[in-house]
Design an enzyme around this catalytic site. Structure first.
Site, mmCIF file in Angstrom:
data_model
loop_
_atom_site.group_PDB
_atom_site.id
_atom_site.type_symbol
_atom_site.label_atom_id
_atom_site.label_comp_id
_atom_site.label_asym_id
_atom_site.label_seq_id
_atom_site.Cartn_x
_atom_site.Cartn_y
_atom_site.Cartn_z
ATOM 1 N N GLY A 12 0.827 -1.201 0.000
ATOM 2 C CA GLY A 12 0.000 0.000 0.000
ATOM 3 C C GLY A 12 0.858 1.246 0.000
ATOM 4 N N LEU A 13 1.156 1.762 -1.188
ATOM 5 C CA LEU A 13 2.095 2.875 -1.314
ATOM 6 C C LEU A 13 1.395 4.215 -1.537
ATOM 7 C CD1 LEU A 13 4.878 1.109 -3.412
ATOM 8 C CD2 LEU A 13 4.691 1.337 -0.927
ATOM 9 N N VAL A 15 -0.075 7.778 0.379
ATOM 10 C CA VAL A 15 0.701 8.794 1.101
ATOM 11 C C VAL A 15 1.283 8.231 2.395
ATOM 12 C CG1 VAL A 15 0.592 11.037 2.226
ATOM 13 C CG2 VAL A 15 -0.638 10.670 0.085
ATOM 14 N N MET A 16 0.438 7.570 3.208
ATOM 15 C CA MET A 16 0.918 7.014 4.477
ATOM 16 C C MET A 16 1.971 5.924 4.239
ATOM 17 S SD MET A 16 -0.154 8.124 7.497
ATOM 18 C CE MET A 16 -0.165 6.721 8.615
ATOM 19 N N GLY A 17 1.673 4.998 3.335
ATOM 20 C CA GLY A 17 2.580 3.889 3.078
ATOM 21 C C GLY A 17 3.923 4.347 2.535
ATOM 22 N N VAL A 77 -3.364 -0.332 4.102
ATOM 23 C CA VAL A 77 -4.459 -0.259 3.127
ATOM 24 C C VAL A 77 -5.746 0.030 3.898
ATOM 25 C CG1 VAL A 77 -3.307 -1.847 1.536
ATOM 26 C CG2 VAL A 77 -4.894 -2.762 3.246
ATOM 27 N N ASN A 105 -6.607 1.111 10.290
ATOM 28 C CA ASN A 105 -7.594 1.258 11.369
ATOM 29 C C ASN A 105 -8.651 0.150 11.303
ATOM 30 O OD1 ASN A 105 -6.565 3.577 12.650
ATOM 31 N ND2 ASN A 105 -7.483 4.896 11.106
ATOM 32 N N SER A 131 -0.357 6.323 14.347
ATOM 33 C CA SER A 131 -0.941 7.658 14.402
ATOM 34 C C SER A 131 0.117 8.727 14.150
ATOM 35 C CB SER A 131 -1.593 7.908 15.766
ATOM 36 O OG SER A 131 -2.111 9.223 15.820
ATOM 37 N N GLY A 133 -0.499 10.848 11.019
ATOM 38 C CA GLY A 133 -0.711 11.347 9.669
ATOM 39 C C GLY A 133 0.508 11.116 8.791
ATOM 40 N N LYS A 185 -5.720 1.950 19.374
ATOM 41 C CA LYS A 185 -5.772 2.970 18.314
ATOM 42 C C LYS A 185 -7.201 3.455 18.096
ATOM 43 C CE LYS A 185 -4.249 5.507 14.839
ATOM 44 N NZ LYS A 185 -5.333 5.736 13.918
ATOM 45 N N HIS A 188 -7.907 5.800 20.897
ATOM 46 C CA HIS A 188 -7.108 7.001 20.586
ATOM 47 C C HIS A 188 -7.881 7.912 19.648
ATOM 48 C CE1 HIS A 188 -4.574 9.111 17.638
ATOM 49 N NE2 HIS A 188 -3.631 9.220 18.559
ATOM 50 N N ASN A 189 -8.457 7.320 18.603
ATOM 51 C CA ASN A 189 -9.204 8.120 17.628
ATOM 52 C C ASN A 189 -10.489 8.680 18.219
ATOM 53 O OD1 ASN A 189 -7.165 7.205 15.977
ATOM 54 N ND2 ASN A 189 -8.502 6.728 14.263
ATOM 55 N N GLU A 192 -9.482 11.629 20.043
ATOM 56 C CA GLU A 192 -9.199 12.642 19.010
ATOM 57 C C GLU A 192 -10.478 13.345 18.564
ATOM 58 O OE1 GLU A 192 -8.178 12.033 14.375
ATOM 59 O OE2 GLU A 192 -6.665 11.194 15.732
#
Length: 469
Positions: A12-13, A15-17, A77, A105, A131, A133, A185, A188-189, A192
């Site tokens: 999974g490439l 933005v995050m990956g 992903v 998530n 977590s 971003g 997590k 956590h969210n 948030e």
């Protein structure tokens, strides 16, 4: 490309990956990525610069063959069926004792199901909440792993290298068995969601209660971030108020439509808290307000039907000081609710969570990082069995000193018709939790009256029923 030479694989490439795998490579681990989108594969190879350090492929066989044994493959992903599909696509190429890590998530029961399924195939699987971003993924996120401790030990050096650091300590720790990581997590969210809602309410109050400008709001939030409200969310809020609109005049924040989106983790937190019987009303209200915000047309129509009270403007300096104290109070209550849920879930699901450890790995890298977490970790260091922060001596003075302002702001907002449901719920939660007697004795009488549901008494043991008519 030589086989079995890369230390870490990532599926999974986006933005995050892409940012996470570059972070791995920056920390001297050779990393290999996989994505079906050739443009994302090319983008990673180009940004990585050195294929011996970071590489990628759109061919799953080449991807798996490139990894050293036991293979350590992380998935970044979208949660849901895509995770299952990726797992199935990997299975034909894996070897016993290979490790799959779900960094998305995912709902915690899905993680439990997948771990059991893959265990029967000789493959380790665990969930790890991430977590921070895109920037956090690149420079150092907070990572919340759970599941097989044996499998985590294989990945631990990599995770500790890439995680955010707080005073030299990596913001990652093994949290517990099964789906402990994904569960932490999720909560956590939920926290948030609550903090973000409270910040928007403070913004609304200052705008409507004292006509504070965006430039003034930038200064106020910058000052708050240098005090006891220091946190990532306050910091970025200060930045938002100074951003000019590049498509028109004025500040961008004023041009953004007031309809909030959500991906579901806040809702999952609320739903599960209800299943556990743990009250998290500030988080619940934050979820409800996102849903209410979506009713834009209805809200506009209702706005024309009902008038608001005549506006009574407050002194800017006074309102700023009282709002800061009220927000500090409500921040404490929001963390309190989420951590209470974690304490109960730890028993219910046999996670054996250490809340002081969780507070410590949230101190840097993650979205809810805040100076307040130092005090929270101290409270749980002092009492490892603490169920609720309101029972901690560490927080007594902080709450009692900010409580009068919270009451004053709630009263003012109610009289002005300014919606502050997050703060209202935080104050009501506090008042209810600190009440030795609630009026629910009447509710029990009602239940017994219409449904013979029985009740207990204060003056003797046993279960009772009365013929009320």
């Amino acid at each position: 490309m030589e086989n079995n030479t890369y230390d870490f694989g990532l599926v999974g490439l986006g933005v995050m990956g892409r940012n996470f795998i570059l972070n791995v490579a920056d920390n001297d681990y050779k990393a290999f990525g996989y994505d079906l989108d050739p443009e994302k594969v090319s983008a990673l190879i180009k940004e990585g610069g050195d294929k011996g350090r970071v590489n990628a492929s759109g061919d799953i066989s080449s991807f798996v063959d490139a990894l050293s044994l036991p293979r350590k493959i992380m998935l970044l992903v979208p949660a849901g069926k895509i995770v299952d599909a990726v797992i199935e696509s990997l299975l034909p190429y894996l070897s016993p004792d290979d490790i799959i890590i779900d960094g998305g998530n995912s709902f915690f029961t899905d993680t439990d199901r997948r771990e059991e399924y893959l265990k029967n195939k000789g493959i380790h699987f665990f969930g790890a909440g991430v977590s921070g971003g895109a920037k956090g993924a690149r420079k150092g996120p907070s990572i919340m792993p759970g599941g097989s401790q044996e499998a985590y030990a294989q990945v631990q050096p990599i995770f500790e290298a890439v995680a955010a650091k707080f005073k030299g300590e990596p913001c990652v720790a093994y949290l517990g068995p099964k789906s402990a990581g994904n569960y932490v997590k999720m909560v956590h969210n939920g926290i948030e969601y609550g903090l973000m809602q409270l910040i928007t309410e403070a913004y609304d109050l200052l705008k409507k209660g004292a006509t504070v400008s965006n430039n003034e709001l930038h200064e106020i939030f910058t000052k708050w971030n240098n005090g006891r409200l220091q946190s990532f969310l306050i910091e970025i809020t200060a930045e938002i108020f100074k951003k000019e609109d590049n498509l028109g005049e004025g500040h961008l924040v004023d041009k953004i439509l007031d309809k909030a989106k959500q991906k579901g983790t806040g809702k999952w937190t609320s739903q599960n808290a209800m299943d556990l019987g743990i009250p998290v009303p500030t988080i619940d209200m934050a979820v409800s307000m996102r849903e209410l915000s979506a009713l834009k047309e209805d809200r506009i129509k209702a706005n024309t039907m009902f008038s608001k009270p005549e506006s009574i403007l407050k002194n800017k300096k006074e309102l700023e000081e009282k709002t800061e104290a009220a927000l500090f109070f409500a921040f404490i209550i929001t963390y309190t609710q989420g951590l209470h849920q974690l304490a109960d879930a730890s028993k219910e699901y046999d996670y054996n969570l250490k809340l002081n450890t969780i507070a410590k790995i949230w101190r840097a890298g993650c979205i809810i990082r805040a100076g307040l977490l130092e005090d929270i970790s101290e409270a749980f260091d002092v009492d490892m069995e603490l169920q609720n922060l309101l029972l901690s001596p560490v927080f007594k003075e902080k709450i009692t000193s900010s409580l009068p302002a919270a009451r004053e702001i709630v009263a003012y907002a109610a009289n002005q018709g300014i919606p502050m449901p997050g703060l209202f719920s935080a104050l009501s939660y506090f008042d209810a939790y600190t009440s030795g007697r609630l009026p629910l004795n009447l509710l029990q009488a009602q239940r017994d009256h219409f449904g013979s549901h029985t009740y207990e008494r204060t003056d003797r043991e046993g279960i009772f029923h009365t013929d009320w008519s």
